[in-house]
Design a protein around this motif. Structure first.
Motif, PDB file in Angstrom:
ATOM      1  N   ASP A  62     -12.255  -3.806  57.291  1.00 18.72           N
ATOM      2  CA  ASP A  62     -12.741  -2.842  58.288  1.00 18.72           C
ATOM      3  C   ASP A  62     -12.050  -1.487  58.095  1.00 18.72           C
ATOM      4  O   ASP A  62     -12.691  -0.434  58.100  1.00 18.72           O
ATOM      5  N   ALA A  63     -10.722  -1.547  57.891  1.00 22.91           N
ATOM      6  CA  ALA A  63      -9.937  -0.302  57.740  1.00 22.91           C
ATOM      7  C   ALA A  63     -10.364   0.436  56.476  1.00 22.91           C
ATOM      8  O   ALA A  63     -10.547   1.660  56.481  1.00 22.91           O
ATOM      9  N   GLY A 114     -13.270   0.309  54.981  1.00 22.24           N
ATOM     10  CA  GLY A 114     -14.597   0.877  55.214  1.00 22.24           C
ATOM     11  C   GLY A 114     -14.521   2.147  56.039  1.00 22.24           C
ATOM     12  O   GLY A 114     -15.170   3.158  55.720  1.00 22.24           O
ATOM     13  N   GLN A 115     -13.680   2.106  57.048  1.00 20.12           N
ATOM     14  CA  GLN A 115     -13.505   3.281  57.916  1.00 20.12           C
ATOM     15  C   GLN A 115     -12.891   4.444  57.133  1.00 20.12           C
ATOM     16  O   GLN A 115     -13.290   5.600  57.276  1.00 20.12           O
ATOM     17  N   ASN A 116     -11.944   4.125  56.264  1.00 17.77           N
ATOM     18  CA  ASN A 116     -11.325   5.168  55.417  1.00 17.77           C
ATOM     19  C   ASN A 116     -12.380   5.854  54.564  1.00 17.77           C
ATOM     20  O   ASN A 116     -12.423   7.080  54.462  1.00 17.77           O
ATOM     21  N   ARG A 120     -15.582   6.037  54.988  1.00 19.97           N
ATOM     22  CA  ARG A 120     -16.478   6.857  55.821  1.00 19.97           C
ATOM     23  C   ARG A 120     -15.800   8.170  56.226  1.00 19.97           C
ATOM     24  O   ARG A 120     -16.376   9.245  56.109  1.00 19.97           O
ATOM     25  N   THR A 121     -14.532   8.080  56.681  1.00 18.69           N
ATOM     26  CA  THR A 121     -13.797   9.277  57.135  1.00 18.69           C
ATOM     27  C   THR A 121     -13.692  10.313  56.010  1.00 18.69           C
ATOM     28  O   THR A 121     -13.970  11.498  56.202  1.00 18.69           O
ATOM     29  N   GLU A 138     -18.864   0.430  54.241  1.00 16.52           N
ATOM     30  CA  GLU A 138     -18.268   1.293  55.270  1.00 16.52           C
ATOM     31  C   GLU A 138     -18.138   0.549  56.603  1.00 16.52           C
ATOM     32  O   GLU A 138     -17.306   0.905  57.439  1.00 16.52           O
ATOM     33  N   SER A 139     -18.955  -0.505  56.793  1.00 17.47           N
ATOM     34  CA  SER A 139     -18.807  -1.254  58.063  1.00 17.47           C
ATOM     35  C   SER A 139     -18.031  -2.555  57.855  1.00 17.47           C
ATOM     36  O   SER A 139     -18.144  -3.498  58.635  1.00 17.47           O
ATOM     37  N   GLY A 140     -17.268  -2.586  56.734  1.00 19.60           N
ATOM     38  CA  GLY A 140     -16.342  -3.698  56.546  1.00 19.60           C
ATOM     39  C   GLY A 140     -16.984  -5.018  56.164  1.00 19.60           C
ATOM     40  O   GLY A 140     -16.357  -6.071  56.229  1.00 19.60           O
ATOM     41  N   GLY A 180      -6.760   5.911  53.605  1.00 22.19           N
ATOM     42  CA  GLY A 180      -7.524   6.808  54.475  1.00 22.19           C
ATOM     43  C   GLY A 180      -7.105   8.247  54.330  1.00 22.19           C
ATOM     44  O   GLY A 180      -6.943   8.971  55.305  1.00 22.19           O
TER      45      GLY A 180
END
Lengths: 84, 84
Positions: free
Chosen positions: B10-11, B13-15, B17-18, B45-47, B73
């Motif tokens: 999850d992290a 994917g979020q990285n 995307r950011t 991006e959504s893990g 990230g």
């Protein structure tokens, strides 16, 4: 596609082997600690495997290094910046 | 097995995307640049995906960041050490 990254996979495999040996672990004990098949680890160390992110995390945990050190062969980014 | 690393995926994917949004890239353009399927990037991006090492390298190249920044990230290891 993976041939394009041949050098990267070779370097990653060499890094894992170097850190493993520095820690005095055999392939047998590292593969057990990282919950990986020994043959897989052997192929990974010789650059013949393209490990997933979670496999890299398992190896880093089992070797007690950060994933960054695993990818950079035990050299911290701060060490690199000091050399430049 | 991958559930164990749910948080890490999850992290990651979020990285991605950011950093992508910071660089002003759409999923469409990043997936094209990184030679990945757009749906795969969206799931990543959504893990929901566990990318390989070479996929991480392709994404880092396409985003012009180091693989370390991709995993952390966009925060350089030296920034982390200064905070400790």
């Amino acid at each position: 596609m993976t041939n394009h990254f041949r050098k990267d996979l070779d370097a990653l495999g060499q890094n894992i082997r170097t850190i493993r040996e520095k820690k005095g672990l055999s392939q047998e004990s590292l593969s057990f600690k990282a919950d990986l098949h020994r043959t897989y680890l052997s192929q990974l160390e010789s650059g013949q495997r393209n490990p997933s992110y979670t496999t890299l995390l398992k190896l880093a945990n089992a070797l007690s290094v950060s994933i960054f050190e695993l990818i950079n062969g035990g050299i911290k980014e701060s060490d690199i910046e000091n050399q430049e």
